[in-house]
Design an enzyme around this catalytic site. Structure first.
Site, PDB file in Angstrom:
ATOM      1  N   ARG A 158      19.424  -0.119  -2.552  1.00 44.30           N
ATOM      2  CA  ARG A 158      19.317  -0.870  -1.354  1.00 44.30           C
ATOM      3  C   ARG A 158      19.671  -2.249  -1.676  1.00 44.30           C
ATOM      4  NH1 ARG A 158      13.793  -1.961   1.830  1.00 44.30           N
ATOM      5  NH2 ARG A 158      13.799  -3.385  -0.351  1.00 44.30           N
ATOM      6  N   THR A 161      21.270  -6.888   2.661  1.00 41.45           N
ATOM      7  CA  THR A 161      21.635  -6.321   3.933  1.00 41.45           C
ATOM      8  C   THR A 161      20.648  -5.139   3.923  1.00 41.45           C
ATOM      9  OG1 THR A 161      22.484  -4.797   3.063  1.00 41.45           O
ATOM     10  CG2 THR A 161      24.374  -6.806   3.393  1.00 41.45           C
ATOM     11  N   ASP A 194       7.994  -3.102  -5.890  1.00 41.84           N
ATOM     12  CA  ASP A 194       9.299  -3.669  -6.328  1.00 41.84           C
ATOM     13  C   ASP A 194       9.139  -1.567  -7.254  1.00 41.84           C
ATOM     14  OD1 ASP A 194      12.655  -3.570  -6.507  1.00 41.84           O
ATOM     15  OD2 ASP A 194      11.317  -1.843  -7.524  1.00 41.84           O
ATOM     16  N   ASP A 243      11.165  -1.183 -10.395  1.00 39.38           N
ATOM     17  CA  ASP A 243      11.281  -2.820 -11.061  1.00 39.38           C
ATOM     18  C   ASP A 243      10.087  -2.323 -12.361  1.00 39.38           C
ATOM     19  OD1 ASP A 243      13.227  -3.458 -10.815  1.00 39.38           O
ATOM     20  OD2 ASP A 243      12.870  -5.225  -9.290  1.00 39.38           O
TER      21      ASP A 243
HETATM   22  C1  PRP Z   1      13.610   2.001  -3.428  1.00 36.10           C
HETATM   23  C2  PRP Z   1      13.613   2.821  -3.329  1.00 36.10           C
HETATM   24  C3  PRP Z   1      14.035   3.083  -2.365  1.00 36.10           C
HETATM   25  C4  PRP Z   1      14.210   2.459  -1.688  1.00 36.10           C
HETATM   26  C5  PRP Z   1      13.214   2.299   0.207  1.00 36.10           C
HETATM   27  O1  PRP Z   1      14.288   1.422  -4.400  1.00 36.10           O
HETATM   28  O2  PRP Z   1      12.740   3.523  -4.296  1.00 36.10           O
HETATM   29  O3  PRP Z   1      14.627   3.637  -2.808  1.00 36.10           O
HETATM   30  O4  PRP Z   1      13.864   0.844  -2.179  1.00 36.10           O
HETATM   31  O5  PRP Z   1      13.681   1.532   0.586  1.00 36.10           O
HETATM   32  P1  PRP Z   1      14.874   1.625   1.976  1.00 36.10           P
HETATM   33  O6  PRP Z   1      13.293   2.628   2.617  1.00 36.10           O
HETATM   34  O7  PRP Z   1      14.300   0.181   2.432  1.00 36.10           O
HETATM   35  O8  PRP Z   1      16.069   2.314   2.070  1.00 36.10           O
HETATM   36  P2  PRP Z   1      15.769   0.465  -4.545  1.00 36.10           P
HETATM   37  O9  PRP Z   1      16.663   0.318  -3.757  1.00 36.10           O
HETATM   38  O10 PRP Z   1      14.970  -0.838  -4.722  1.00 36.10           O
HETATM   39  O11 PRP Z   1      16.462   1.151  -6.166  1.00 36.10           O
HETATM   40  P3  PRP Z   1      16.096   1.002  -7.345  1.00 36.10           P
HETATM   41  O12 PRP Z   1      14.536   2.418  -7.429  1.00 36.10           O
HETATM   42  O13 PRP Z   1      16.712   1.586  -8.096  1.00 36.10           O
HETATM   43  O14 PRP Z   1      14.550   0.094  -8.061  1.00 36.10           O
HETATM   44  N1  URA Z   2      11.250   0.034  -2.405  1.00 39.55           N
HETATM   45  C1  URA Z   2      10.409  -0.740  -3.404  1.00 39.55           C
HETATM   46  O1  URA Z   2      10.116  -0.563  -4.175  1.00 39.55           O
HETATM   47  N2  URA Z   2       9.368  -1.194  -2.588  1.00 39.55           N
HETATM   48  C2  URA Z   2       8.850  -1.713  -1.340  1.00 39.55           C
HETATM   49  O2  URA Z   2       8.226  -1.851  -0.636  1.00 39.55           O
HETATM   50  C3  URA Z   2      10.779  -1.432  -0.188  1.00 39.55           C
HETATM   51  C4  URA Z   2      11.491  -1.104  -0.965  1.00 39.55           C
END
Ligand code: PRP
Ligand code: URA
Length: 225
Positions: A112, A116, A213, A216
């Site tokens: 994500r 944006t 997150d 993370d």
């Molecule tokens: C997080 C999570 C989802 C997304 C959710 O991933 O694991 O995939 O955000 O957000 P949304 O519903 O607003 O799309 P992230 O993009 O942080 O990636 P990562 O798992 O690589 O940390």
């Molecule tokens: N992705 C995450 O990992 N945590 C949130 O709260 C939203 C998006």
């Protein structure tokens, strides 16, 4: 928890005490990455069990040490797909593949964009078409359903391959009311399975009170610059 959403069609809120106990561990900011992953596994197991109750079964002859019998097994003609959204869905998919060792695992590379909040693709190795879409059951796994953008992208991938909507489930540990409504507006027939619905999103698109997150905290990259 948004009780109106909880009662809506096509959403199943697990609320099992083992799930909630582990969600509390994941929420705690003092939980270490190791304990965070362990809690994810336990919560994922409870959730995945309840989310796969739509798998078709058939009768199979079995010889017990005492007699012949017919026993129910998962239909061997069905194809089961576990689809973790990278990165945070990886721990979830380990648990799922232990429970369904013959399932196909298809990784979905989405992140994500922080500015944006839109999902960005970086990995997709799905076949052009599925041999038997009617008998294919897809479980898309992601710990978090926030704005719903990533979930919608992942679901589209499978609906575009003619897999019936009722065969696709999106499973997340924690969700926001905004994300659920967004996904249901696009895909009213897709079943969502979650352990809990939190209060809202903050203005950076994080689930509140949430757990931070998920990627993370799973991979210990909280302090990455
Ligand atoms: C997080 C999570 C989802 C997304 C959710 O991933 O694991 O995939 O955000 O957000 P949304 O519903 O607003 O799309 P992230 O993009 O942080 O990636 P990562 O798992 O690589 O940390
Ligand atoms: N992705 C995450 O990992 N945590 C949130 O709260 C939203 C998006």
């Amino acid at each position: 928890m948004d009780t109106k959403l909880k009662k809506a069609e096509n959403i199943s809120v697990c609320e099992h005490p083992i799930a909630l106990q582990n969600l509390a561990i994941m929420r705690d900011k003092n939980t270490t990455p190791e304990l965070f992953r362990n809690a994810t596994k336990r919560l994922a197991e409870v959730l995945f069990f309840s989310a796969t109750d739509n798998l078709p079964t058939v009768l199979k002859p079995v010889e017990t040490p005492l007699a012949s019998t017919m026993s129910k097994v998962i239909d061997p003609d069905s194809t089961i797909i576990i689809a973790p959204i990278l990165r945070a869905g990886l721990v979830f998919s380990q648990v799922a593949s232990e429970l369904l060792p013959d399932a196909v695992v298809q990784h979905i590379g989405l992140y994500r964009d922080h500015q944006t909040l839109q999902p960005v693709w970086y990995y997709n190795k799905l076949p052009k078409e599925f041999k038997n879409p009617q008998n294919t059951y897809v479980y898309i796994l992601d710990p978090m359903l926030a704005t719903g953008g990533s979930a919608i992208e992942a679901i589209k991938l499978y609906t575009s391959k003619n897999i019936p909507h009722e065969n696709i489930r999106f499973i997340c540990l924690l969700s926001s009311p905004e994300g659920i409504t967004h996904v249901q507006n696009h895909f009213p027939e897709i079943q969502l399975v979650t352990a809990w619905i939190d209060e809202k999103l903050n203005n950076q698109g994080y689930i509140m009170p949430g757990l931070g997150d998920a990627g993370d905290r799973t991979f210990n990259t909280v302090y990455e610059v």
